[in-house]
Design a protein around this motif. Structure first.
Motif, PDB file in Angstrom:
ATOM      1  N   GLU A  88      20.890  17.833  20.720  1.00 30.76           N
ATOM      2  CA  GLU A  88      21.020  17.153  21.996  1.00 30.76           C
ATOM      3  C   GLU A  88      21.453  18.118  23.102  1.00 30.76           C
ATOM      4  O   GLU A  88      20.908  18.099  24.211  1.00 30.76           O
ATOM      5  CB  GLU A  88      22.031  16.002  21.879  1.00 30.76           C
ATOM      6  CG  GLU A  88      21.524  14.801  21.097  1.00 30.76           C
ATOM      7  CD  GLU A  88      20.452  14.053  21.864  1.00 30.76           C
ATOM      8  OE1 GLU A  88      20.780  13.228  22.721  1.00 30.76           O
ATOM      9  OE2 GLU A  88      19.258  14.328  21.597  1.00 30.76           O
ATOM     10  N   TYR A  89      22.431  18.959  22.806  1.00 30.91           N
ATOM     11  CA  TYR A  89      22.863  19.934  23.810  1.00 30.91           C
ATOM     12  C   TYR A  89      21.746  20.922  24.143  1.00 30.91           C
ATOM     13  O   TYR A  89      21.642  21.393  25.279  1.00 30.91           O
ATOM     14  CB  TYR A  89      24.107  20.682  23.336  1.00 30.91           C
ATOM     15  CG  TYR A  89      25.387  20.151  23.950  1.00 30.91           C
ATOM     16  CD1 TYR A  89      25.730  20.448  25.266  1.00 30.91           C
ATOM     17  CD2 TYR A  89      26.243  19.335  23.216  1.00 30.91           C
ATOM     18  CE1 TYR A  89      26.892  19.941  25.833  1.00 30.91           C
ATOM     19  CE2 TYR A  89      27.419  18.822  23.776  1.00 30.91           C
ATOM     20  CZ  TYR A  89      27.727  19.136  25.088  1.00 30.91           C
ATOM     21  OH  TYR A  89      28.874  18.634  25.652  1.00 30.91           O
ATOM     22  N   SER A  90      20.910  21.233  23.162  1.00 33.92           N
ATOM     23  CA  SER A  90      19.808  22.174  23.430  1.00 33.92           C
ATOM     24  C   SER A  90      18.807  21.589  24.409  1.00 33.92           C
ATOM     25  O   SER A  90      18.019  22.312  25.019  1.00 33.92           O
ATOM     26  CB  SER A  90      19.105  22.548  22.123  1.00 33.92           C
ATOM     27  OG  SER A  90      18.317  21.478  21.640  1.00 33.92           O
ATOM     28  N   GLN A  91      18.837  20.260  24.596  1.00 36.02           N
ATOM     29  CA  GLN A  91      17.971  19.590  25.570  1.00 36.02           C
ATOM     30  C   GLN A  91      18.673  19.329  26.890  1.00 36.02           C
ATOM     31  O   GLN A  91      18.146  18.641  27.762  1.00 36.02           O
ATOM     32  CB  GLN A  91      17.497  18.247  24.998  1.00 36.02           C
ATOM     33  CG  GLN A  91      16.667  18.369  23.740  1.00 36.02           C
ATOM     34  CD  GLN A  91      16.261  17.013  23.224  1.00 36.02           C
ATOM     35  OE1 GLN A  91      15.446  16.313  23.829  1.00 36.02           O
ATOM     36  NE2 GLN A  91      16.830  16.609  22.109  1.00 36.02           N
ATOM     37  N   GLY A  92      19.897  19.830  27.027  1.00 40.56           N
ATOM     38  CA  GLY A  92      20.645  19.598  28.253  1.00 40.56           C
ATOM     39  C   GLY A  92      21.307  18.243  28.285  1.00 40.56           C
ATOM     40  O   GLY A  92      21.683  17.750  29.355  1.00 40.56           O
ATOM     41  N   ARG A  93      21.470  17.603  27.127  1.00 37.93           N
ATOM     42  CA  ARG A  93      22.105  16.291  27.039  1.00 37.93           C
ATOM     43  C   ARG A  93      23.563  16.428  26.613  1.00 37.93           C
ATOM     44  O   ARG A  93      23.969  17.459  26.099  1.00 37.93           O
ATOM     45  CB  ARG A  93      21.360  15.397  26.049  1.00 37.93           C
ATOM     46  CG  ARG A  93      19.938  15.078  26.469  1.00 37.93           C
ATOM     47  CD  ARG A  93      19.224  14.302  25.368  1.00 37.93           C
ATOM     48  NE  ARG A  93      17.896  13.889  25.787  1.00 37.93           N
ATOM     49  CZ  ARG A  93      17.626  12.741  26.401  1.00 37.93           C
ATOM     50  NH1 ARG A  93      18.593  11.885  26.658  1.00 37.93           N
ATOM     51  NH2 ARG A  93      16.405  12.436  26.762  1.00 37.93           N
ATOM     52  N   THR A  94      24.323  15.361  26.818  1.00 39.31           N
ATOM     53  CA  THR A  94      25.733  15.334  26.426  1.00 39.31           C
ATOM     54  C   THR A  94      25.924  14.207  25.414  1.00 39.31           C
ATOM     55  O   THR A  94      26.136  13.052  25.796  1.00 39.31           O
ATOM     56  CB  THR A  94      26.641  15.112  27.652  1.00 39.31           C
ATOM     57  OG1 THR A  94      26.378  16.128  28.627  1.00 39.31           O
ATOM     58  CG2 THR A  94      28.103  15.186  27.248  1.00 39.31           C
ATOM     59  N   PRO A  95      25.851  14.497  24.120  1.00 34.65           N
ATOM     60  CA  PRO A  95      25.918  13.456  23.104  1.00 34.65           C
ATOM     61  C   PRO A  95      27.340  13.021  22.792  1.00 34.65           C
ATOM     62  O   PRO A  95      28.313  13.684  23.158  1.00 34.65           O
ATOM     63  CB  PRO A  95      25.300  14.145  21.880  1.00 34.65           C
ATOM     64  CG  PRO A  95      25.685  15.586  22.055  1.00 34.65           C
ATOM     65  CD  PRO A  95      25.628  15.838  23.546  1.00 34.65           C
ATOM     66  N   ASN A  96      27.461  11.897  22.096  1.00 32.07           N
ATOM     67  CA  ASN A  96      28.748  11.390  21.634  1.00 32.07           C
ATOM     68  C   ASN A  96      28.749  11.424  20.103  1.00 32.07           C
ATOM     69  O   ASN A  96      28.196  10.529  19.463  1.00 32.07           O
ATOM     70  CB  ASN A  96      28.980   9.960  22.129  1.00 32.07           C
ATOM     71  CG  ASN A  96      30.381   9.454  21.801  1.00 32.07           C
ATOM     72  OD1 ASN A  96      30.920   9.721  20.734  1.00 32.07           O
ATOM     73  ND2 ASN A  96      30.967   8.698  22.715  1.00 32.07           N
ATOM     74  N   PRO A  97      29.349  12.452  19.495  1.00 34.48           N
ATOM     75  CA  PRO A  97      29.289  12.580  18.034  1.00 34.48           C
ATOM     76  C   PRO A  97      30.016  11.464  17.298  1.00 34.48           C
ATOM     77  O   PRO A  97      29.670  11.143  16.160  1.00 34.48           O
ATOM     78  CB  PRO A  97      29.935  13.945  17.769  1.00 34.48           C
ATOM     79  CG  PRO A  97      30.797  14.203  18.959  1.00 34.48           C
ATOM     80  CD  PRO A  97      30.076  13.583  20.118  1.00 34.48           C
ATOM     81  N   CYS A  98      31.031  10.843  17.921  1.00 41.22           N
ATOM     82  CA  CYS A  98      31.729   9.734  17.268  1.00 41.22           C
ATOM     83  C   CYS A  98      30.803   8.533  17.100  1.00 41.22           C
ATOM     84  O   CYS A  98      30.880   7.809  16.101  1.00 41.22           O
ATOM     85  CB  CYS A  98      32.970   9.341  18.064  1.00 41.22           C
ATOM     86  SG  CYS A  98      34.266  10.599  18.047  1.00 41.22           S
ATOM     87  N   MET A  99      29.930   8.293  18.080  1.00 41.13           N
ATOM     88  CA  MET A  99      28.947   7.217  17.955  1.00 41.13           C
ATOM     89  C   MET A  99      28.007   7.494  16.793  1.00 41.13           C
ATOM     90  O   MET A  99      27.728   6.623  15.972  1.00 41.13           O
ATOM     91  CB  MET A  99      28.130   7.078  19.244  1.00 41.13           C
ATOM     92  CG  MET A  99      28.922   6.785  20.490  1.00 41.13           C
ATOM     93  SD  MET A  99      29.599   5.117  20.577  1.00 41.13           S
ATOM     94  CE  MET A  99      28.147   4.130  20.844  1.00 41.13           C
ATOM     95  N   ARG A 100      27.532   8.752  16.703  1.00 42.73           N
ATOM     96  CA  ARG A 100      26.610   9.103  15.622  1.00 42.73           C
ATOM     97  C   ARG A 100      27.293   9.007  14.269  1.00 42.73           C
ATOM     98  O   ARG A 100      26.686   8.596  13.278  1.00 42.73           O
ATOM     99  CB  ARG A 100      26.064  10.513  15.832  1.00 42.73           C
ATOM    100  CG  ARG A 100      25.262  10.733  17.092  1.00 42.73           C
ATOM    101  CD  ARG A 100      23.890  10.088  17.045  1.00 42.73           C
ATOM    102  NE  ARG A 100      23.941   8.662  17.352  1.00 42.73           N
ATOM    103  CZ  ARG A 100      24.055   8.148  18.569  1.00 42.73           C
ATOM    104  NH1 ARG A 100      24.134   8.930  19.614  1.00 42.73           N
ATOM    105  NH2 ARG A 100      24.084   6.849  18.753  1.00 42.73           N
TER     106      ARG A 100
END
Length: 389
Positions: A88-100
């Protein structure tokens, strides 16, 4: 019921397991080993699921007189949470790992194994409540203690998963009450500090951690007019709303701070602008899912939108909004959308907020509420402003 209590080693899951025992259930404790790093200790760590946490959970299980096991989910965690975070970060996104983690580990991998072994439900120490509608279908609601409410990170759960979830401390008045109960029970974790930050980045330095995982390429930092202001070492280490560490060579004409307003991973460009450029009032989400039965009155265009509240961060205040579903989209090839992964197929979720939001980044999760009930969620794909000049 036969309950599998997920015991993280913290005070919340300890009290949850104890209440399950008190309720007369047949309880078995399990700690999830999410890392194969033998030296992972809480010393200097701000996360969870360390060796020390495993030992703490084992001590509590002993006091409760319940069986206790450690299950190795490290490979699944790496693939479904850590690798997803990097992608996700490699796409310029800001993910939420706790959700995943909740979606793919605690309430998918763990729950699936629990059901296969004959357990009726998985109990956790989340501050949230399961209620049932008149037809008997499960609904997810906020915990009583709004300061500790964790319904946001559970918004990815499905109706089938909710039917096998058990949150014994969701109705607790406060975290202080839970700690007092743990102390009364003689639990050694009664005053243990809460975990925070990303568990697999113990020192909290996300930028340095990513730089070791994603090939970085120097690129340009520009303003919203396209003027070059400086250079960066890798666009993927920046996030929307960031103010510090921008390495801008020229100050703004008005002397005011500038913020990251766009990260283009394909062009390797970071765009900065004034704070007002962060204001958005329209969100578009992908990977839409419902938490329990879908609302029967949700429409498929803005004229049929339903009133709701939207929350875009775990500890953010909910904002009044209108929500509707857009068209189904087909999966877009990676070369046409982003690298390295494609835009997933599914129905788009549209949200128009009544109060502008600031610093919304693609990759964040928006969770939709009606009062205390969680309706569903989607991953923010685009955020924009209808009133922008």
């Amino acid at each position: 019921m036969k309950i599998l209590a997920a015991m993280s080693g913290g005070v919340d899951s300890a009290v949850a397991a104890a209440r399950a025992v008190d309720a007369g259930h047949e309880v078995v404790g399990v700690h999830l080993a999410l890392s194969r790093m033998p030296g992972t200790l809480r010393t200097g760590s701000r996360g969870c699921c360390t060796i020390e946490d495993s030992r703490d959970a084992h001590r509590v299980a002993g006091l409760l007189g319940i069986p206790f096991y450690v299950w190795d989910f490290s490979e699944r965690f790496k693939e479904d949470v850590v690798d997803d975070f990097i992608a996700e970060y490699s796409q310029g996104r800001t993910p939420n790992p706790c959700m995943r983690c909740n979606e793919r580990i605690k309430f998918a991998a763990l729950l699936d194994r629990a059901l296969a072994l004959g357990f009726d439900a998985v109990a956790t120490g989340h501050y949230a409540e399961i209620r049932h509608d008149p037809a008997g279908s499960p609904e997810l609601h906020r915990g009583v203690d709004m300061n500790k409410d964790q319904s946001y990170v559970l918004g990815v759960l499905t109706a089938e998963q909710l039917a096998h979830c058990y949150f014994p401390i969701g109705a607790s008045a406060s975290k202080a009450d839970v700690r007092a109960e743990a102390e009364h029970r003689g639990f050694p974790v009664a005053n243990k500090p809460d975990s925070y930050d990303i568990c697999f980045i113990p020192d909290g330095d996300t930028k340095a951690w990513l730089a070791d995982k994603i090939p970085m390429r120097p690129g340009l930092i520009k303003d919203t007019d396209g003027q070059v202001l400086g250079e960066h070492e890798g666009a993927m280490t920046y996030t929307i709303g960031q103010r510090k560490g921008l390495r801008i060579e020229r100050p703004a004409v008005d002397g005011r701070p500038r913020y990251v307003v766009d990260v283009d991973a394909r062009d390797n460009t970071v765009t900065v602008g004034p704070r007002r450029a962060l204001s958005v009032d329209t969100l578009e989400g992908i990977r839409t899912s419902w938490c329990g039965a879908p609302p029967s009155d949700v429409g498929h265009d803005e004229a049929e939108a339903i009133d709701c509240e939207v929350q875009i961060r775990a500890h953010a205040d909910p904002v009044p909004a209108r929500m509707w579903l857009g068209e189904h989209i087909a999966e877009a090839p990676a070369s046409e959308y982003s690298v390295p992964r494609a835009r997933p197929a599914g129905r788009l979720m549209h949200v128009a907020v009544q109060e502008p939001l600031s610093g919304v980044a693609p990759g964040q999760t928006m969770v939709i509420y009606r009062g205390t009930r969680v309706l569903g969620q989607a991953t923010i794909d685009r955020a924009s402003s209808r009133t922008a000049a």
